[in-house]
Every structure is written in structure tokens, then in C-alpha cells.
Design an enzyme around this catalytic site. Structure first.
Site, PDB file in Angstrom:
ATOM      1  N   ARG A 187       0.874  -1.173   0.000  1.00  0.00           N
ATOM      2  CA  ARG A 187       0.000   0.000   0.000  1.00  0.00           C
ATOM      3  C   ARG A 187       0.912   1.225   0.000  1.00  0.00           C
ATOM      4  NH1 ARG A 187      -2.226  -3.555   3.915  1.00  0.00           N
ATOM      5  NH2 ARG A 187      -4.343  -4.204   3.369  1.00  0.00           N
ATOM      6  N   LYS A 214      -3.789  -1.814   8.297  1.00  0.00           N
ATOM      7  CA  LYS A 214      -5.171  -2.320   8.341  1.00  0.00           C
ATOM      8  C   LYS A 214      -5.250  -3.651   9.096  1.00  0.00           C
ATOM      9  CE  LYS A 214      -7.435  -0.363   4.377  1.00  0.00           C
ATOM     10  NZ  LYS A 214      -8.164  -0.709   3.157  1.00  0.00           N
ATOM     11  N   TYR A 268      -8.531 -11.949  -6.604  1.00  0.00           N
ATOM     12  CA  TYR A 268      -7.433 -12.208  -7.528  1.00  0.00           C
ATOM     13  C   TYR A 268      -7.550 -13.573  -8.187  1.00  0.00           C
ATOM     14  CZ  TYR A 268      -5.627  -8.306  -4.849  1.00  0.00           C
ATOM     15  OH  TYR A 268      -5.488  -7.097  -4.235  1.00  0.00           O
ATOM     16  N   HIS A 290      -3.481  -9.993   4.130  1.00  0.00           N
ATOM     17  CA  HIS A 290      -4.931  -9.908   4.342  1.00  0.00           C
ATOM     18  C   HIS A 290      -5.335 -10.739   5.552  1.00  0.00           C
ATOM     19  CE1 HIS A 290      -5.675  -9.140  -0.227  1.00  0.00           C
ATOM     20  NE2 HIS A 290      -5.404  -8.019   0.410  1.00  0.00           N
ATOM     21  N   HIS A 339      -2.330   2.093  -5.702  1.00  0.00           N
ATOM     22  CA  HIS A 339      -2.998   0.861  -5.259  1.00  0.00           C
ATOM     23  C   HIS A 339      -3.146  -0.139  -6.411  1.00  0.00           C
ATOM     24  CE1 HIS A 339      -4.719  -1.000  -1.737  1.00  0.00           C
ATOM     25  NE2 HIS A 339      -5.645  -1.542  -2.499  1.00  0.00           N
ATOM     26  N   ARG A 386      -0.501  -2.727  -6.113  1.00  0.00           N
ATOM     27  CA  ARG A 386      -0.823  -3.772  -5.132  1.00  0.00           C
ATOM     28  C   ARG A 386      -1.737  -4.818  -5.770  1.00  0.00           C
ATOM     29  NH1 ARG A 386      -1.047  -5.228   0.217  1.00  0.00           N
ATOM     30  NH2 ARG A 386      -3.055  -5.905   1.055  1.00  0.00           N
TER      31      ARG A 386
END
Length: 183
Positions: free
Chosen positions: A41, A66, A170, A161, A135, A138
């Protein structure tokens, strides 16, 4: 038609090639490569510190944001070369004694706004047909990993994640996963 959220590997290469030689050339190539290779990010990219890089063991410590998992990633050969070239030029920047890996020409940590401007400009220079933003790099990493057949759980860990639902985007659109199906 939905706006595309990622770049192809060829488009990434065009962007890297579009970066002009000059005082910021190796810094910018290194930033773009690292952003793509590690799926960073923009805040993670600008937050990299010199201490996060270990060229002896070829490892990068990535502190995910995050509430993501912080991980160690291998530094790739091409990336190592770009890092070495950037680190050789870095002492010429103002405030080169600061801990940040990527510095602004005016001193200190590079800003989010500058990263957005640079990546947008390099996308335009490369003739990319969509408006490029950080982004996208990413997402490009996630799609590139899925295209190579990397397991969804491994992509999840690599990108940091917590929720697998953020990763399946993805793999769900990866046409390669259907290649083995014959009717």
C-alpha cells in the site's frame, strides 16, 4: 464496463522503462518495483525504513497496515540491484540521516501526494490507457501471483490480508485455473 483496477506485467515493465534517468530515477524505479513485487500500500511503501531491509539475508520486513500480518519477504535479484543503486544515491538527498528508505528531494520522508503524482506521471509517460494510481500496483501483484497459480492462502499471507474475501478477487478472475478443464 468497470474501470480496471490493476496493470499487466507488460504495463508495469513499460512504466519502469518510462522513468527517466536523472536525480530521482533509481529512487523511483526502486519504489515502483518494490510496490509491485511486495504488493505494498502507498503508506507501507513510504513507511519503509532502512532497518526493514537486510541485504545480507535478502529479506524485507513489511509492516502491514489495516490490522494485516507483518511479514518477511525475500528481496528479488532485480529489486536488490535497484536498491543498491538507490542506496548509493540516497546520501546526496537532504536529511539522508533520517530512517526512511525513500526520501523526498526536499528532505525527509516522501509524501503520499508525491507518490500518487509520480505513479500517475509514469503511467502517462508509458502510454498506459487507464489512469494509474499506487494501489493498482498492489492489485497487480495479487493478480500476477494468481496468474502464476499461487495458492489463495499464500497470496493472502503475502499481501497481509486478515480476511480471505479480500484475496479471492485475484483468484476468482484467473482464467488459468480453468485451463485443465476439457469438455
Amino acid at each position: 464496463m468497470k474501470k480496471r483496477k490493476y496493470l499487466s506485467h507488460i504495463e508495469i515493465e513499460k512504466m519502469i522503462s518510462a522513468i527517466p534517468d536523472g536525480p530521482n530515477g533509481w529512487r523511483d524505479r526502486c519504489m515502483l518495483l518494490m510496490c509491485f513485487i511486495h504488493g505494498l500500500r502507498v503508506s507501507e511503501l513510504r513507511g519503509l525504513r532502512l532497518e526493514d531491509i537486510d541485504l545480507t539475508t535478502n529479506r524485507l520486513h513489511v509492516s502491514r497496515l489495516k490490522n494485516g500480518f507483518s511479514v518477511q519477504h525475500p528481496i528479488q535479484i532485480r529489486e536488490r540491484s535497484a536498491l543498491n543503486k538507490w542506496l548509493a544515491q540516497r546520501p546526496r538527498y537532504l536529511e539522508s540521516d533520517s530512517p526512511w528508505l525513500f526520501l523526498s528531494r526536499h528532505g525527509g520522508q516522501i509524501s503520499r501526494q508525491q507518490l500518487y503524482r509520480l505513479i500517475k506521471a509514469y503511467g502517462e509517460l508509458a502510454g498506459i490507457s487507464v489512469r494509474v494510481h499506487p494501489h493498482m500496483l498492489r492489485h497487480s501483484c495479487g493478480y500476477a501471483l494468481a496468474d502464476r497459480g499461487v495458492d489463495t492462502r499464500l497470496i493472502q499471507d503475502y499481501l497481509g490480508h486478515r480476511n480471505i474475501q479480500n484475496t479471492v478477487i485475484y483468484t476468482a478472475s484467473n482464467v488459468e485455473r480453468f485451463r485443465a478443464i476439457y469438455l
